[in-house]
Design an enzyme around this catalytic site. Sequence first.
Site, PDB file in Angstrom:
ATOM      1  N   ASP A 105      72.477  46.608  -3.129  1.00 17.14           N
ATOM      2  CA  ASP A 105      72.565  45.755  -4.317  1.00 17.14           C
ATOM      3  C   ASP A 105      73.373  44.503  -4.038  1.00 17.14           C
ATOM      4  O   ASP A 105      73.672  43.728  -4.939  1.00 17.14           O
ATOM      5  CB  ASP A 105      73.211  46.519  -5.482  1.00 17.14           C
ATOM      6  N   ASP A 165      61.202   7.333 -23.944  1.00 16.06           N
ATOM      7  CA  ASP A 165      62.269   6.463 -23.449  1.00 16.06           C
ATOM      8  C   ASP A 165      62.915   5.638 -24.555  1.00 16.06           C
ATOM      9  O   ASP A 165      64.051   5.222 -24.429  1.00 16.06           O
ATOM     10  CB  ASP A 165      61.747   5.540 -22.345  1.00 16.06           C
ATOM     11  N   GLU A 209      75.541  46.694 -12.864  1.00 17.17           N
ATOM     12  CA  GLU A 209      76.556  45.668 -13.120  1.00 17.17           C
ATOM     13  C   GLU A 209      76.163  44.307 -12.555  1.00 17.17           C
ATOM     14  O   GLU A 209      76.732  43.285 -12.933  1.00 17.17           O
ATOM     15  CB  GLU A 209      77.909  46.106 -12.547  1.00 17.17           C
ATOM     16  N   ASP A 216      61.561   7.566 -29.985  1.00 15.55           N
ATOM     17  CA  ASP A 216      60.984   8.780 -29.406  1.00 15.55           C
ATOM     18  C   ASP A 216      61.888   9.990 -29.619  1.00 15.55           C
ATOM     19  O   ASP A 216      61.455  11.129 -29.414  1.00 15.55           O
ATOM     20  CB  ASP A 216      60.766   8.606 -27.898  1.00 15.55           C
ATOM     21  N   ASP A 253      54.260   9.722 -21.687  1.00 15.51           N
ATOM     22  CA  ASP A 253      54.105   8.293 -21.871  1.00 15.51           C
ATOM     23  C   ASP A 253      53.447   7.733 -20.612  1.00 15.51           C
ATOM     24  O   ASP A 253      53.475   8.355 -19.551  1.00 15.51           O
ATOM     25  CB  ASP A 253      55.477   7.653 -22.092  1.00 15.51           C
ATOM     26  N   VAL A 270      78.559  54.552 -10.760  1.00 16.45           N
ATOM     27  CA  VAL A 270      78.650  53.269 -10.071  1.00 16.45           C
ATOM     28  C   VAL A 270      77.269  52.814  -9.606  1.00 16.45           C
ATOM     29  O   VAL A 270      76.892  51.643  -9.718  1.00 16.45           O
ATOM     30  CB  VAL A 270      79.613  53.338  -8.877  1.00 16.45           C
ATOM     31  N   ALA A 271      76.481  53.738  -9.061  1.00 15.06           N
ATOM     32  CA  ALA A 271      75.150  53.393  -8.559  1.00 15.06           C
ATOM     33  C   ALA A 271      74.165  53.120  -9.683  1.00 15.06           C
ATOM     34  O   ALA A 271      73.281  52.273  -9.561  1.00 15.06           O
ATOM     35  CB  ALA A 271      74.635  54.528  -7.676  1.00 15.06           C
ATOM     36  N   ASN A 310      74.861  51.441  -3.124  1.00 13.23           N
ATOM     37  CA  ASN A 310      75.091  50.443  -4.174  1.00 13.23           C
ATOM     38  C   ASN A 310      75.722  49.182  -3.610  1.00 13.23           C
ATOM     39  O   ASN A 310      75.334  48.069  -3.964  1.00 13.23           O
ATOM     40  CB  ASN A 310      75.991  51.039  -5.259  1.00 13.23           C
ATOM     41  N   ILE A 367      74.838  52.192 -12.948  1.00  7.99           N
ATOM     42  CA  ILE A 367      75.152  51.108 -13.883  1.00  7.99           C
ATOM     43  C   ILE A 367      74.773  49.770 -13.243  1.00  7.99           C
ATOM     44  O   ILE A 367      75.289  49.418 -12.181  1.00  7.99           O
ATOM     45  CB  ILE A 367      76.648  51.112 -14.256  1.00  7.99           C
TER      46      ILE A 367
END
Length: 926
Positions: free
Chosen positions: A757, A657, A302, A661, A344, A297-298, A753, A300
Amino acid sequence: MLAHHPRRAVALAVDAPHRLDVDDVSAALDVDPASGLGHAEAAGRLASFGANALDGTPPVPAWRRLAAQFTDRLILVLLAAATVAFFVSGELKTPIVVLTVVLLNAVIGFVQEQRAERSLEALQQMAVHQARVRRGGDVHVVAADDLVPGDVVLVEAGDRIPADGRLVVASSLEVDESVLTGESVPTAKATGLVVASPDATVGIGDRACMAHMHTSVTRGRGELVVTATGMRTEIGRIAGLLATTTTERTPLQRQLDELAHGLAKLAAVIVAAVVVIGLVRGSSLSDMLLTGVALAVAAIPEGLPAVTVVTLAIGVARMAESNAIVKRLASVETLGSTTVICSDKTGTLTMNEMTAVELVAGGRLHRVSGTGYEPRGVIEAVCGESAGHADPAVEEVLAAVVLCNDAALRHDGERWHHTGDPTETALLVLAAKGGVDLGSLRARHPRLAEAPFESATKLMATAHRVTGGGVDVVRAYVKGAPDVLLARADSVLVGGGTVPVAAGRQRIDTAMEEMAGRGLRVLAVASRDLDADEIARLERGELELAALTGGLTVLGLVGLLDPPRAEVRQAIAEAHAAGLSVKMITGDHVTTATSIARSLGLPGAAMTGAELDALDDDALGGRLDDVGVFARVSPEHKLRLVAALQHRGNVVAMTGDGVNDAPALKRADIGVAMGITGTEVTKQAASMVLADDNFATIVGAVRRGRTIYDNVVKFVRFQLSTTIGFAVVFLLAALFGLADGKPFAAIAILWVNLVMDGPPAMALGLDPSSSDVMSRAPRPVEEKIVTGRRRAAIGVAAVTMAAGTLAVLAWAPGEALPGGTPTVAGTMAFTTFVLFQFFNLLNVRSDRTSVFHRDSLRNRWLWVSLGSVLVLQVAVTHVGPLQRLFATTSITPAQWAVCALVASSVLWIEELRKLVLRARTPEVSR
C-alpha cells in the site's frame, strides 16, 4: 514617510482624498497625472512602501501541519490499536510496525501538503494581476503588486481596480463595488470632490470620485492616481479582520472519505468476528488481540484520502505546466465529465493577432500586405497603384481608425510594443503602414469626448477638434459593426464625395459580404461633424456622445483576419473523438464565423443571435445538436445557451474574456477565462484560466482531468481488493480452522500493508494518460467511483486472492501451523498473497484494456516500485534476521514458481472478464 525621497516626502496614503480635488491629491503625491511617475521614482517608492498586496494567511508552522496528519479518525484507530498491542503483549515489534505505517502515511501527507502549497503559490504567480500604468509619459503594463502611491492607472470595462485611487478621468465610468458595499447596482463615477461637512462620515458607496481595490469596472473608461496600496486600502482593512480561511474538500475527496470510513466499519466487524471465532476455538486473548490489531491495520484503508490529495496535486501541477491554471480542485473532476465545449473564436480558436488585410475607402478595394503587430507592409489599390496619403478617402479612414482607438503602438528602437485591444492595435498598424504618424495625429486632434464600446450598441465613438486645411470642426468618429453603422448613416463616402446611403448601400453590402465570405472580420468606419448646439451641450455634460451617433457618413470598411491556430484543428478532432461537442460562440458576422469554423473542421449549421431570439427554450433545445456556430450573439445569448445545454444533461465548459462573459462562465460547469486577453472580472468568475488563451489547452485539460480520475479509480480498486482480500482470508481461516484462524503472523500482515500500500500503490497516481483516454465517452457526472462493474471486479479479485492464499496454506508442504510459527506452508501462503498484489496492481490499471498492452510499460516508477517489492519479499523469505522477524522460512525455486502461478490467477481471471466485456460492449468506456 519616504525618508530618502530625492525631492520631497510622500505620504503612504492621502488622508480623505475624496474631499480633495485632483490637483491637491496630485501635489500631495508629487505626481503629474499627464506623465505619471518616473521609473526610478516608482522603484524607490516600491522599495519604501512595499508590494501592493494583501497580507496572506499566517503560515502554519511545519510541526503543526505534521501533527494535523495524526488527527484523522482512521489514524486514531490505528494508534489505539498500537497501544492495545503493546499492553496486551508487552513486546514492541507489532506496535513499532503499526506506528511505522502511521508515520509513513503522515509523512506522505505532510510532504504532499507542502508540495500542494508550493504548486498553489506557483499558480498564483502565473495568474498575477496586471495593470496599465502611465510612467514616464508612456503607458506600460506592470504587475499590480508593483503599484505605488502616485502611480497613474488606466482602467476600462472588465478591469479590476488594482489599488485605491483618486479618479482624474471618468468617461461614462461605472464600478461594481459590491465587494465593499454589498450594493449590487454599479456606482457611477465622476472626478469632482465629495463636498461634505468635515465631521461627516462619507461611506464608500458615496465616494463617487474614488475607485477602490478589488472592485470591477463594468462600463466606461477611467484614470486614477493611486492613493493607497496593499493593506492600507479599504479592502486591506477588511482583510486585516480575517484571521482564518477554510478549504472546501472536493466532491471526490468527500466521496472517498465516506467510502474509507464505511470500509473501516466493515473491517471492524470482520476483525471482531475473527477475534471472537479465535477465542471460541481456544486461542489466547493476547494472541487474538495482536492478530486483530494487525488485521485492523491492513483492513482499514487509511491511504484513500491521502492518495486523492497526492493525485489531484500532481495533476494540477502538470496542468499548470501545460498553461491550464485550475483555481478549484473540484474542476479537475468535472473536466472528466465535460460533454460540450463552447468556445469563443477570437484568440482561442485563432491566434489573436488581428491583421488588417483589406480596406474599402471611397468605394475602392485596397489590399494590405504584412501580418502581425509590426507595421511592415503597404496599402495598395486592387488596380495596383499605392495608396496611403495620396488617396484622400484612405487618409480619412486611417485618421478615423487612429483617433477612435484606445490602443497604443510604439517603437523603442529595437522592437514594436503594443497595448490594448487586438483589433484596435491592428487598426493602428494599418494606419502606420499607410504612413500616418500616430502620435502626431493624436496630438493635433485631442479627444474631447467618447462613448466606449459596448456589446449592446456594437460601436465606439470619439469626438475631436479637427483643424487645418481650412477646416475647424468638432468631428465624431465612429467604428463598429457595419450593419449597426449603416443603420445610423445618412450617407456614404464614394470617390471624392458623398452619396445618400440608399445609393451607396448596395456597394457597401456587396463589399462587406465578399470580405466576410473570405473569412475576414469586417469593421465599418464613419464620421459626423457636430453643430454648435451639440458641442455646447456636450461640453456642459447635458448630452452624451452616444446620443450623437446618428446621421453618420460611412467612410469605409476594414477587413481583418485573425488566422486560426495551427494546433486547434487537431484539438477539435481529438475532442470529437472523445465524445465532446465543440461549438463556436462569437459576436462576429455569421459569414466570417462560418468560414473560420469550416477551416477548423467544426461541423453543424450556423445560427445568429436574432434567430436564437425567435426560438423558445424547447425549440432551441431541439436545435442545439445540429448547430456548430452561434454568430452575432450577446452575453445574454451565451447565458441562455449554457442553460439550454445543461437542461439537456450536458456538462458545459464555456470560454470567455470580456466582463459581460462573467455570468455565463459562472453558470457553466467549467468556466474558462483567457489569461492574456481576459478581463480580471472574467478570471475571477472562471474556474480555470488559460495562460496561453489556446483552445488546444482546454482539450489538454480535459485529457488531464480524465487521467487524474482514472488514477484515483486505480488506487481505489487496488486498495479495496487488498483490504477485502485480507479480511476474507482471515475470516475463512477462522471459520474453517486453518492455522487456528491465524494464517499469517501479525508482523507479516503489517508488512503487506506497509510495502504494497506504499510505493507501488502511490505510483499509480503517476500513471500517464492511457492511449484510449480521449477515445471514450465522457464520464457521467453522477457516476460513483465504485460502480457496479468495478464492485464486481473488486469482489472477484478479493475472493480469488483469499481462495488462492488459503489453498496454498492448506496444500503446501508442512503442517499449516498458527501464524508466528515458521513453516513452508505459511511462508508460501504469505508470499502468494504478496504476489497476488503484484499481479492485481497490473489489473487495476484499466477497467477493460488488457494488461498485455503497450500502456503497461509507460510508468517506469510503477515497475521500479514493483521490482523493489519483489526484492524485499525475497529478502524477507531468505535472510535470517528477517526470517526470525517475520516468522518465515526459505522456500525452493519450484515453490516460488507455485506461489507465482497461483498468484497470477487473479490476472488471468481479470483478463477473461475484460475479454468478455470488450466482446459484448466494444463501445463502452474503460
